[in-house]
Design a protein around this motif. Structure first.
Motif, PDB file in Angstrom:
ATOM      1  N   ASP A 311       0.828  -1.196   0.000  1.00 54.35           N
ATOM      2  CA  ASP A 311       0.000   0.000   0.000  1.00 54.35           C
ATOM      3  C   ASP A 311       0.869   1.255   0.000  1.00 54.35           C
ATOM      4  OD1 ASP A 311      -2.549   1.289   0.088  1.00 54.35           O
ATOM      5  OD2 ASP A 311      -2.274   1.669   2.226  1.00 54.35           O
ATOM      6  N   ALA A 312       1.905   1.248   0.841  1.00 52.71           N
ATOM      7  CA  ALA A 312       2.812   2.401   0.921  1.00 52.71           C
ATOM      8  C   ALA A 312       3.556   2.594  -0.393  1.00 52.71           C
ATOM      9  CB  ALA A 312       3.794   2.206   2.071  1.00 52.71           C
ATOM     10  N   MET A 313       3.991   1.486  -1.002  1.00 48.61           N
ATOM     11  CA  MET A 313       4.724   1.561  -2.266  1.00 48.61           C
ATOM     12  C   MET A 313       3.846   2.135  -3.373  1.00 48.61           C
ATOM     13  SD  MET A 313       6.547  -1.514  -4.421  1.00 48.61           S
ATOM     14  CE  MET A 313       4.971  -2.273  -4.808  1.00 48.61           C
ATOM     15  N   SER A 314       2.591   1.695  -3.436  1.00 53.66           N
ATOM     16  CA  SER A 314       1.681   2.165  -4.480  1.00 53.66           C
ATOM     17  C   SER A 314       1.436   3.668  -4.361  1.00 53.66           C
ATOM     18  CB  SER A 314       0.352   1.406  -4.405  1.00 53.66           C
ATOM     19  OG  SER A 314       0.549   0.034  -4.618  1.00 53.66           O
ATOM     20  N   LYS A 315       1.243   4.139  -3.127  1.00 55.67           N
ATOM     21  CA  LYS A 315       1.024   5.572  -2.924  1.00 55.67           C
ATOM     22  C   LYS A 315       2.271   6.377  -3.268  1.00 55.67           C
ATOM     23  CE  LYS A 315      -2.557   5.153   0.636  1.00 55.67           C
ATOM     24  NZ  LYS A 315      -2.873   5.339   2.074  1.00 55.67           N
ATOM     25  N   ALA A 316       3.441   5.842  -2.901  1.00 57.40           N
ATOM     26  CA  ALA A 316       4.684   6.541  -3.225  1.00 57.40           C
ATOM     27  C   ALA A 316       4.873   6.635  -4.734  1.00 57.40           C
ATOM     28  CB  ALA A 316       5.868   5.815  -2.581  1.00 57.40           C
ATOM     29  N   LEU A 317       4.546   5.548  -5.461  1.00 50.47           N
ATOM     30  CA  LEU A 317       4.654   5.568  -6.919  1.00 50.47           C
ATOM     31  C   LEU A 317       3.692   6.601  -7.503  1.00 50.47           C
ATOM     32  CD1 LEU A 317       5.722   4.363  -9.556  1.00 50.47           C
ATOM     33  CD2 LEU A 317       3.920   2.632  -9.419  1.00 50.47           C
ATOM     34  N   MET A 318       2.479   6.689  -6.949  1.00 45.87           N
ATOM     35  CA  MET A 318       1.516   7.670  -7.425  1.00 45.87           C
ATOM     36  C   MET A 318       2.044   9.094  -7.211  1.00 45.87           C
ATOM     37  SD  MET A 318      -1.395   8.417  -8.817  1.00 45.87           S
ATOM     38  CE  MET A 318      -2.366   6.905  -8.775  1.00 45.87           C
ATOM     39  N   ARG A 319       2.600   9.358  -6.021  1.00 45.91           N
ATOM     40  CA  ARG A 319       3.121  10.702  -5.744  1.00 45.91           C
ATOM     41  C   ARG A 319       4.289  11.038  -6.665  1.00 45.91           C
ATOM     42  NH1 ARG A 319       2.242   8.839  -0.360  1.00 45.91           N
ATOM     43  NH2 ARG A 319       4.469   8.391  -0.099  1.00 45.91           N
ATOM     44  N   THR A 320       5.146  10.051  -6.910  1.00 48.14           N
ATOM     45  CA  THR A 320       6.295  10.276  -7.795  1.00 48.14           C
ATOM     46  C   THR A 320       5.823  10.595  -9.214  1.00 48.14           C
ATOM     47  OG1 THR A 320       7.712   8.800  -6.501  1.00 48.14           O
ATOM     48  CG2 THR A 320       8.367   9.216  -8.784  1.00 48.14           C
ATOM     49  N   HIS A 321       4.825   9.850  -9.685  1.00 47.19           N
ATOM     50  CA  HIS A 321       4.323  10.072 -11.046  1.00 47.19           C
ATOM     51  C   HIS A 321       3.594  11.412 -11.146  1.00 47.19           C
ATOM     52  CE1 HIS A 321       4.064   8.192 -14.955  1.00 47.19           C
ATOM     53  NE2 HIS A 321       2.810   8.605 -15.068  1.00 47.19           N
ATOM     54  N   LEU A 322       2.892  11.796 -10.094  1.00 48.32           N
ATOM     55  CA  LEU A 322       2.256  13.115 -10.080  1.00 48.32           C
ATOM     56  C   LEU A 322       3.313  14.214 -10.168  1.00 48.32           C
ATOM     57  CD1 LEU A 322      -0.554  12.716  -7.392  1.00 48.32           C
ATOM     58  CD2 LEU A 322      -0.902  13.357  -9.793  1.00 48.32           C
ATOM     59  N   ALA A 323       4.400  14.050  -9.410  1.00 46.58           N
ATOM     60  CA  ALA A 323       5.469  15.059  -9.414  1.00 46.58           C
ATOM     61  C   ALA A 323       6.130  15.152 -10.787  1.00 46.58           C
ATOM     62  CB  ALA A 323       6.504  14.731  -8.341  1.00 46.58           C
ATOM     63  N   ALA A 324       6.410  13.989 -11.403  1.00 45.37           N
ATOM     64  CA  ALA A 324       7.048  13.988 -12.722  1.00 45.37           C
ATOM     65  C   ALA A 324       6.127  14.595 -13.773  1.00 45.37           C
ATOM     66  CB  ALA A 324       7.427  12.563 -13.112  1.00 45.37           C
ATOM     67  N   SER A 325       4.853  14.267 -13.709  1.00 45.61           N
ATOM     68  CA  SER A 325       3.893  14.796 -14.683  1.00 45.61           C
ATOM     69  C   SER A 325       3.676  16.292 -14.470  1.00 45.61           C
ATOM     70  CB  SER A 325       2.562  14.040 -14.572  1.00 45.61           C
ATOM     71  OG  SER A 325       2.738  12.667 -14.826  1.00 45.61           O
ATOM     72  N   SER A 326       3.688  16.730 -13.205  1.00 41.05           N
ATOM     73  CA  SER A 326       3.541  18.152 -12.919  1.00 41.05           C
ATOM     74  C   SER A 326       4.742  18.937 -13.444  1.00 41.05           C
ATOM     75  CB  SER A 326       3.393  18.369 -11.413  1.00 41.05           C
ATOM     76  OG  SER A 326       3.256  19.737 -11.101  1.00 41.05           O
ATOM     77  N   ALA A 327       5.936  18.362 -13.289  1.00 41.08           N
ATOM     78  CA  ALA A 327       7.142  19.020 -13.801  1.00 41.08           C
ATOM     79  C   ALA A 327       7.085  19.113 -15.327  1.00 41.08           C
ATOM     80  CB  ALA A 327       8.377  18.249 -13.358  1.00 41.08           C
ATOM     81  N   PHE A 328       6.594  18.060 -15.977  1.00 38.10           N
ATOM     82  CA  PHE A 328       6.423  18.073 -17.430  1.00 38.10           C
ATOM     83  C   PHE A 328       5.492  19.206 -17.848  1.00 38.10           C
ATOM     84  CE2 PHE A 328       3.324  16.753 -20.699  1.00 38.10           C
ATOM     85  CZ  PHE A 328       4.139  16.685 -21.818  1.00 38.10           C
ATOM     86  N   ALA A 329       4.380  19.354 -17.114  1.00 40.19           N
ATOM     87  CA  ALA A 329       3.425  20.413 -17.444  1.00 40.19           C
ATOM     88  C   ALA A 329       4.042  21.793 -17.254  1.00 40.19           C
ATOM     89  CB  ALA A 329       2.177  20.271 -16.582  1.00 40.19           C
ATOM     90  N   ARG A 330       4.694  22.028 -16.110  1.00 44.69           N
ATOM     91  CA  ARG A 330       5.281  23.355 -15.832  1.00 44.69           C
ATOM     92  C   ARG A 330       6.367  23.694 -16.838  1.00 44.69           C
ATOM     93  NH1 ARG A 330       5.417  21.406 -10.531  1.00 44.69           N
ATOM     94  NH2 ARG A 330       7.693  21.250 -10.684  1.00 44.69           N
ATOM     95  N   ARG A 331       7.179  22.699 -17.188  1.00 45.81           N
ATOM     96  CA  ARG A 331       8.286  22.941 -18.121  1.00 45.81           C
ATOM     97  C   ARG A 331       7.777  23.383 -19.484  1.00 45.81           C
ATOM     98  NH1 ARG A 331      10.306  18.446 -17.329  1.00 45.81           N
ATOM     99  NH2 ARG A 331       9.688  17.364 -19.246  1.00 45.81           N
ATOM    100  N   ASN A 332       6.559  22.952 -19.807  1.00 48.89           N
ATOM    101  CA  ASN A 332       5.986  23.292 -21.106  1.00 48.89           C
ATOM    102  C   ASN A 332       4.910  24.368 -21.015  1.00 48.89           C
ATOM    103  OD1 ASN A 332       7.165  21.329 -23.240  1.00 48.89           O
ATOM    104  ND2 ASN A 332       6.750  20.008 -21.475  1.00 48.89           N
ATOM    105  N   GLY A 333       4.916  25.104 -19.906  1.00 46.85           N
ATOM    106  CA  GLY A 333       3.996  26.225 -19.768  1.00 46.85           C
ATOM    107  C   GLY A 333       2.587  25.839 -19.395  1.00 46.85           C
ATOM    108  N   GLY A 334       2.385  24.601 -18.951  1.00 42.51           N
ATOM    109  CA  GLY A 334       1.058  24.146 -18.563  1.00 42.51           C
ATOM    110  C   GLY A 334       0.902  24.032 -17.058  1.00 42.51           C
ATOM    111  N   GLN A 335      -0.151  23.345 -16.642  1.00 40.68           N
ATOM    112  CA  GLN A 335      -0.446  23.197 -15.225  1.00 40.68           C
ATOM    113  C   GLN A 335      -1.143  21.866 -14.994  1.00 40.68           C
ATOM    114  OE1 GLN A 335      -3.598  25.714 -13.475  1.00 40.68           O
ATOM    115  NE2 GLN A 335      -2.100  26.356 -11.952  1.00 40.68           N
TER     116      GLN A 335
END
Length: 401
Positions: A311-335
């Motif tokens: 359960d902890a691993m799954s949540k950590a993976l979700m948070r990591t993917h959210l962070a990576a996807s958020s960085a992708f959006a910000r880097r390209n002028g999105g949100q």
């Protein structure tokens, strides 16, 4: 069915793997050499591997061209989560009620998100059918235990209930509506996991539906079932491809095995759009589960320790993917904004509790939060209901069309 906590979910899977050790799925063996060369005949226009950045850009190009006048394109990504998909369905319906739900250029789905995605793609006029899919009687029949037959199969549960739900919802009018939106340049993409290659495969569902023949209709259904097939809980789906001189059967399972959700394939998360290119605008992610860690006393048993760790691993993976996807959006002028079940919510989020009261509670929670404007948070902000916020009236009873 009684509520099942994450520890019990893991024990179910462990039991399935133990009890089905003598069960198998018959298929002819093949090697990596059989997959060398051009993509399988007939599938090159329908899917791509998430590791193939050139193919990812090519498949998304129609949506990018469609959005060229505003120079951005909007994406909705729907995560896995089993029965928690009722929460995401409620968010979409409540978002409609609030009057702020956009039309997305690209909609993607993983696992239970794959079952939601066709309705989300088609928009608010399909909310009634989406609600029925998650809160109706058919969803309560998804978990069909095998009994003694478990000894001769590869999963704890039959997928007959899951297939029946997909069959009931993949209708002629749904497929025709998806084809019409596909022709407008919008894209509906679903992820599965190919166990043979250990890769995420992205399927263009509009392209599949556009072929209009019985085989393509069946493939459309097979992809949805495969994406929602949790290994050990449901059996995998075998998808036939044309190999060198013979048919080969690929083994596909839950897309969540390799990716919790996707706003862009893994090959593009580090990509930056060139000056003048169409860029992602608003990226919305519906997380069908909780994101943050919550306290739960862990008993000193093997099952409890492994279950809590999973359960902890799954949540950590979700948070990591959210962070990576958020960085992708910000880097390209999105949100990037996401909606998740509040960490403090007193509901069963194991993902295998298909009891009607739990599904209805999850749907109502998502509806109320979205209608009140509380559902969405930036990736670096908590997704909790403000203290002292007024109670939102219960949504009206929604029946299928």
């Amino acid at each position: 069915m009684s509520p099942m906590r994450p520890v019990r979910l893991l024990l179910v899977v462990m039991a399935a793997l133990t009890l089905t050790a003598c069960g198998s799925l018959s298929r002819d063996a093949y090697t990596a050499k059989d997959l060398a060369g051009p993509p399988p005949k007939g599938l090159a226009e329908l899917r791509f591997n998430a590791s193939d950045s050139d193919a990812a850009i090519r498949f998304a190009e129609p949506a990018r061209k469609r959005a060229s006048t505003q120079h951005t394109f909007d994406v909705l990504a729907l995560s896995g989560g089993g029965s928690n998909g009722a929460y995401g369905a409620g968010v979409l319906a409540g978002w409609t009620k609030r009057g702020e739900r956009p039309e997305f250029d690209i909609v993607t789905g993983v696992s239970t998100g794959a079952l939601t995605a066709p309705f989300a793609f088609l928009g608010p006029t399909w909310d009634d059918r989406l609600a029925e899919a998650y809160t109706g009687k058919a969803a309560g029949k998804i978990l069909k235990a095998r009994g003694l037959g478990l000894l001769f199969h590869t999963s704890f549960y039959s997928n007959a209930g899951l297939r029946a739900l997909v069959d009931a919802n993949v209708t002629d009018d749904l497929l025709q509506a998806i084809v019409a939106e596909h022709r407008r340049g919008r894209r509906l993409l679903i992820a599965t996991t190919n166990l043979d290659t250990e890769e995420t495969v992205i399927w263009d569902m509009g392209a599949i539906a556009s072929r209009g023949d019985p085989a393509s209709r069946q493939l459309f259904k097979d992809v949805l079932v495969a994406s929602a097939s949790i290994p050990g809980v449901f059996p995998p789906s075998l998808i036939q491809i044309d190999g060198p001189g013979r048919k080969l059967s690929e083994m596909h399972v839950d897309g969540g095995v390799t990716i919790p959700f996707f706003v862009a394939p893994e090959s593009l998360l580090l990509w930056t759009a060139a000056k003048g290119q169409v860029r992602p605008g608003r990226l919305y992610v519906i997380v069908n589960g909780k994101v943050g860690g919550t306290f739960g006393f862990t008993k000193g048993t093997a099952g409890a320790i492994v279950g809590r760790s999973w359960d902890a691993m799954s949540k950590a993976l979700m948070r990591t993917h959210l962070a990576a996807s958020s960085a992708f959006a910000r880097r390209n002028g999105g949100q990037l904004l996401y909606a998740a079940i509040p960490d403090s919510a007193d509901v069963n989020t194991s993902g295998l509790d298909f009891a009607s009261d739990n599904r209805e509670a999850l749907f109502r929670m998502g509806f109320e939060r979205a209608e009140a404007g509380w559902a969405w948070s930036l990736a670096d902000e908590p997704a909790e209901v403000p203290q002292g916020a007024p109670t939102v009236p219960a949504p009206p009873v929604i029946s299928g069309r």
